[in-house]
Design an enzyme around this catalytic site. Structure first.
Site, PDB file in Angstrom:
ATOM      1  N   GLY A   1       0.827  -1.201   0.000  1.00 34.34           N
ATOM      2  CA  GLY A   1       0.000   0.000   0.000  1.00 34.34           C
ATOM      3  C   GLY A   1       0.858   1.245   0.000  1.00 34.34           C
ATOM      4  O   GLY A   1       1.912   1.291   0.657  1.00 34.34           O
TER       5      GLY A   1
ATOM      6  N   ALA B   1      -0.735  -6.956  -5.446  1.00 35.01           N
ATOM      7  CA  ALA B   1      -0.436  -8.262  -4.864  1.00 35.01           C
ATOM      8  C   ALA B   1      -1.686  -9.122  -4.992  1.00 35.01           C
ATOM      9  O   ALA B   1      -2.809  -8.633  -4.814  1.00 35.01           O
ATOM     10  CB  ALA B   1      -0.039  -8.116  -3.399  1.00 35.01           C
TER      11      ALA B   1
ATOM     12  N   CYS C   1     -16.576   6.057   7.821  1.00 35.63           N
ATOM     13  CA  CYS C   1     -15.893   7.324   7.537  1.00 35.63           C
ATOM     14  C   CYS C   1     -16.941   8.351   7.118  1.00 35.63           C
ATOM     15  O   CYS C   1     -17.290   8.459   5.945  1.00 35.63           O
ATOM     16  CB  CYS C   1     -14.853   7.113   6.433  1.00 35.63           C
ATOM     17  SG  CYS C   1     -13.771   8.528   6.166  1.00 35.63           S
TER      18      CYS C   1
ATOM     19  N   CYS D   1      -9.551  15.475  13.546  1.00 34.79           N
ATOM     20  CA  CYS D   1      -9.992  15.625  12.159  1.00 34.79           C
ATOM     21  C   CYS D   1     -10.281  17.078  11.836  1.00 34.79           C
ATOM     22  O   CYS D   1     -10.820  17.811  12.685  1.00 34.79           O
ATOM     23  CB  CYS D   1     -11.250  14.785  11.921  1.00 34.79           C
ATOM     24  SG  CYS D   1     -11.811  14.774  10.208  1.00 34.79           S
TER      25      CYS D   1
ATOM     26  N   LYS E   1      -7.088  23.297   6.832  1.00 34.16           N
ATOM     27  CA  LYS E   1      -7.083  22.088   6.008  1.00 34.16           C
ATOM     28  C   LYS E   1      -6.356  22.335   4.686  1.00 34.16           C
ATOM     29  O   LYS E   1      -5.635  21.455   4.196  1.00 34.16           O
ATOM     30  CB  LYS E   1      -8.511  21.603   5.741  1.00 34.16           C
ATOM     31  CG  LYS E   1      -8.522  20.348   4.885  1.00 34.16           C
ATOM     32  CD  LYS E   1      -9.751  19.506   5.049  1.00 34.16           C
ATOM     33  CE  LYS E   1      -9.609  18.213   4.250  1.00 34.16           C
ATOM     34  NZ  LYS E   1     -10.739  17.310   4.430  1.00 34.16           N
TER      35      LYS E   1
END
Length: 428
Positions: A8, A78, A159, A353, A388
């Site tokens: 990843g 993979a 999420c 967040c 952000k």
């Protein structure tokens, strides 16, 4: 010389490679394996979907960056992990042996669990940059013939931040185009209440997010189980607090964006004894597989139990700061194992967040993620939007330059006025 393979190349995988190289030096071989040849800054995808960002601004070619740090790169999926034999098989049939495996694949997007959902069906997604570009193309068509919009999350989602973000960003963009008055909007979520966020709420998130939705004339349905999606129609079963049917909704829409539930990616989920039934990697407090001592995992692909039971299934989010600390813990623990020492470093279960709302933003801090908490903080303001944007630039700079510095701790916590949280190394 040990060979460390990282599966990843996202927000977990790339920092893992940089930190391992910085910590271990050139004495050991590091290889990153990714199904795609570019890093993508996923938190910026909602901006891409409305044309506020271009693909090139939030992606970085992986190979040149890793090459500069003496890290090998394999740009293909993979297909199988042999955990007992310590090797992975690649799509072209090649075998890649490892001494340590770091699984940071992110999730498989489970759109198939709701008939008609997802980019291959009738709703859009901002989970990948490819999806976001597709969502933008559909948005451009929508702008020529505006109509009702449905935004939210499907049953089992974990999420929720990007769903709220996209609803607010879309509303802001439509206002700027003088089209908002032509677009009824509905937010559909499996959360038991607005602002639950998979975390049982954070501070005053419920009232603040409800207020924001009201001020933008966005209706909502909570405890919502989307059962199927047809062209221009979404079918939603609204449940009561006991999980019993309360009301059936048939929502017309001209544009829909629904975040899916997650599962583990196929080659990881297929390893018997490595994962839970959803395919998420089971790890101990040191991010190490409970069965194989040379396998570690970080990010969305690890198993974390829900914060609480909800009438419609929801999961717990794995936010960026958590992932950053998981990665650092893995690096310290691999270093310790190479030196013959016991693993002691632990990742953080703190949730932090930054959520953009187009012209403002919301920030939350849950320390720890699972209640009761030492810090339970939620704030809104234009400064979050600016923070952000700045964080996006910092993280992309980190990737482009192969930096191993802890971006969340150095920039995000500073922006929030939080001076220090325990780093994994502090537990050693």
């Amino acid at each position: 010389m040990a060979h460390i393979v990282i599966l990843g190349a996202g927000i977990g995988g790339m920092p893992a490679a940089f930190e391992l190289r910085a910590r271990l030096g050139a004495a050991h071989r590091i290889t990153v394996v990714s199904a795609v040849d570019h890093f993508q800054f996923v938190p910026s995808n909602p901006w891409v979907a409305v044309g506020w960002r271009e693909r090139g601004a939030i992606t970085v070619p992986i190979a040149p960056v890793l090459r500069k740090r003496g890290i090998d790169f394999v740009a293909q999926p993979a297909t199988r992990i042999d955990a007992d034999g310590s090797f992975i098989e690649l799509q072209d049939g090649a075998r890649l042996d490892y001494d340590y495996l770091v699984i940071a694949t992110g999730p498989k997007l489970a759109f198939d669990e709701v008939p008609g959902a997802g980019p291959e069906g009738h709703t859009q997604s901002v989970c990948t940059v490819d999806h976001a570009e597709r969502a933008r193309a559909e948005y451009e068509r929508f702008l020529r013939a505006p109509g009702p919009v449905v935004v939210g999350a499907l049953p089992g989602a974990s999420c929720f931040g990007p769903a709220y973000e996209f609803a607010f960003i879309l509303s802001t963009d439509l206002q700027r185009r003088k089209l908002r008055s032509k677009v009824p909007m509905t937010f559909v979520t499996p959360e038991p209440y607005i602002g639950h966020l998979g975390l049982a709420g954070v501070g005053d998130s419920k009232s603040m997010l409800e207020s924001e939705l009201r001020s933008r004339d966005i209706r909502w349905i909570t405890n919502a189980r989307v059962t199927r999606v047809e062209p221009g129609r979404m079918f939603v079963a609204e449940l009561d607090e006991q999980g019993q049917p309360k009301k059936e909704h048939e929502l017309p829409f001209a544009y829909g964006m629904m975040l899916p539930a997650f599962r583990g990616v196929d080659p990881v989920a297929a390893v018997e004894g490595l994962c839970n039934p959803r395919g998420f990697v089971l790890v101990d407090e040191h991010q190490r597989s409970r069965r194989w001592r040379n396998i570690f995992s970080a990010g969305v692909c690890i198993a974390i139990p829900p914060v609480e039971a909800t009438p419609v299934a929801t999961g717990a989010p794995k936010t960026g700061y958590m992932i950053e600390t998981m990665v650092t813990a893995i690096v310290h623990n691999i270093e310790a194992d190479l030196a013959g020492r016991a693993a002691t470093a632990r990742g953080s279960w703190n949730a932090i967040c930054l959520a953009d709302m187009g012209d403002t933003g919301a920030a939350f801090v849950a320390l720890p993620q699972i209640p009761p908490r030492n810090v339970n903080w939620f704030r809104k303001g234009k400064w979050v939007h600016l923070a952000k944007v700045a964080f996006e630039k910092y993280f992309l700079y980190k990737v482009r330059n192969g930096s191993s510095e802890p971006v969340y701790e150095k920039y995000v916590l500073k922006a929030l006025g939080i001076e220090r949280l325990d780093r994994p190394a502090a537990t050693e």
